[in-house]
Scaffold this motif. Structure first.
Motif, PDB file in Angstrom:
ATOM      1  N   VAL A   2     106.845  36.545  24.031  1.00  0.00           N
ATOM      2  CA  VAL A   2     105.564  37.124  24.414  1.00  0.00           C
ATOM      3  C   VAL A   2     104.495  36.034  24.453  1.00  0.00           C
ATOM      4  O   VAL A   2     104.314  35.293  23.492  1.00  0.00           O
ATOM      5  CB  VAL A   2     105.122  38.229  23.443  1.00  0.00           C
ATOM      6  N   GLN A   3     103.800  35.962  25.569  1.00  0.00           N
ATOM      7  CA  GLN A   3     102.705  35.019  25.734  1.00  0.00           C
ATOM      8  C   GLN A   3     101.510  35.745  26.328  1.00  0.00           C
ATOM      9  O   GLN A   3     101.659  36.613  27.185  1.00  0.00           O
ATOM     10  CB  GLN A   3     103.105  33.852  26.627  1.00  0.00           C
ATOM     11  N   VAL A   4     100.326  35.372  25.878  1.00  0.00           N
ATOM     12  CA  VAL A   4      99.093  35.994  26.326  1.00  0.00           C
ATOM     13  C   VAL A   4      98.136  34.909  26.785  1.00  0.00           C
ATOM     14  O   VAL A   4      97.937  33.918  26.085  1.00  0.00           O
ATOM     15  CB  VAL A   4      98.439  36.821  25.206  1.00  0.00           C
ATOM     16  N   ALA A   5      97.541  35.098  27.950  1.00  0.00           N
ATOM     17  CA  ALA A   5      96.613  34.115  28.489  1.00  0.00           C
ATOM     18  C   ALA A   5      95.442  34.809  29.164  1.00  0.00           C
ATOM     19  O   ALA A   5      95.630  35.530  30.143  1.00  0.00           O
ATOM     20  CB  ALA A   5      97.321  33.194  29.471  1.00  0.00           C
ATOM     21  N   GLU A   6      94.229  34.578  28.656  1.00  0.00           N
ATOM     22  CA  GLU A   6      93.037  35.189  29.228  1.00  0.00           C
ATOM     23  C   GLU A   6      92.227  34.172  30.017  1.00  0.00           C
ATOM     24  O   GLU A   6      92.303  32.971  29.777  1.00  0.00           O
ATOM     25  CB  GLU A   6      92.169  35.836  28.137  1.00  0.00           C
ATOM     26  N   SER A   7      91.424  34.691  30.941  1.00  0.00           N
ATOM     27  CA  SER A   7      90.589  33.849  31.776  1.00  0.00           C
ATOM     28  C   SER A   7      89.426  34.666  32.315  1.00  0.00           C
ATOM     29  O   SER A   7      89.392  35.875  32.151  1.00  0.00           O
ATOM     30  CB  SER A   7      91.395  33.254  32.936  1.00  0.00           C
ATOM     31  N   GLY A   8      88.490  34.004  32.967  1.00  0.00           N
ATOM     32  CA  GLY A   8      87.382  34.694  33.604  1.00  0.00           C
ATOM     33  C   GLY A   8      86.041  34.542  32.930  1.00  0.00           C
ATOM     34  O   GLY A   8      85.034  35.071  33.421  1.00  0.00           O
ATOM     35  N   GLY A   9      85.978  33.836  31.821  1.00  0.00           N
ATOM     36  CA  GLY A   9      84.713  33.646  31.136  1.00  0.00           C
ATOM     37  C   GLY A   9      83.784  32.757  31.935  1.00  0.00           C
ATOM     38  O   GLY A   9      84.187  32.086  32.878  1.00  0.00           O
ATOM     39  N   SER A  21      90.306  38.572  32.655  1.00  0.00           N
ATOM     40  CA  SER A  21      91.683  38.930  32.942  1.00  0.00           C
ATOM     41  C   SER A  21      92.593  38.407  31.845  1.00  0.00           C
ATOM     42  O   SER A  21      92.328  37.363  31.242  1.00  0.00           O
ATOM     43  CB  SER A  21      92.129  38.342  34.286  1.00  0.00           C
ATOM     44  N   CYS A  22      93.664  39.126  31.606  1.00  0.00           N
ATOM     45  CA  CYS A  22      94.638  38.720  30.597  1.00  0.00           C
ATOM     46  C   CYS A  22      96.033  39.002  31.116  1.00  0.00           C
ATOM     47  O   CYS A  22      96.379  40.153  31.386  1.00  0.00           O
ATOM     48  CB  CYS A  22      94.388  39.478  29.290  1.00  0.00           C
TER      49      CYS A  22
END
Length: 126
Positions: A2-9, A21-22
């Motif tokens: 399991v990997q989680v990556a957020e973006s959009g800041g 987004s994640c």
């Protein structure tokens, strides 16, 4: 797995909008996705959560009428639409995944999540 990556800041003016987004890999092993945030000098706080299965949502009172969490199961992606942003929303926002089905705290505590992204900075200017 399991990997989680957020973006959009980013940097926005008060009253503006931003969508985070994640992307979650290995979704089979997670049941709930959540957003948390941490401002300088403050403890990490719960923002919103959503279930993969039915899309049931939960929000912190501070963002309930302004933020919307959603998910795209085909893309294994969770979104946080932030409207009417305020300077007090300034923080590092983290996406997290929970492997448990049931929570006594309604998935509002960080210790109920096992997988975390690196965080994305959201800055709201006055």
């Amino acid at each position: 797995q399991v990997q989680v990556a957020e973006s959009g800041g980013g940097l926005v003016q008060a009253g503006g909008s931003l969508r985070l987004s994640c992307v979650a890999s290995g979704r089979t092993f997670t049941f709930v996705m959540g957003w948390f945030r941490q401002a300088p000098g403050k403890e990490r706080e719960f923002v919103a959560a959503i279930t993969w299965s039915f899309g049931a949502t939960k929000y912190a009172d501070s963002v309930k009428d302004r933020f919307t969490i959603s998910r795209d199961t085909a893309q294994n992606t969770v979104y946080l639409q932030m409207n009417s942003l305020k300077p007090e929303d300034t923080a590092v926002y983290f996406c997290a995944a929970s492997p448990v089905r049931s929570s006594r705290y309604g998935f509002s505590r960080g210790d109920e999540y096992a997988y975390w992204g690196q965080g994305t900075q959201v800055t709201v200017s006055s």
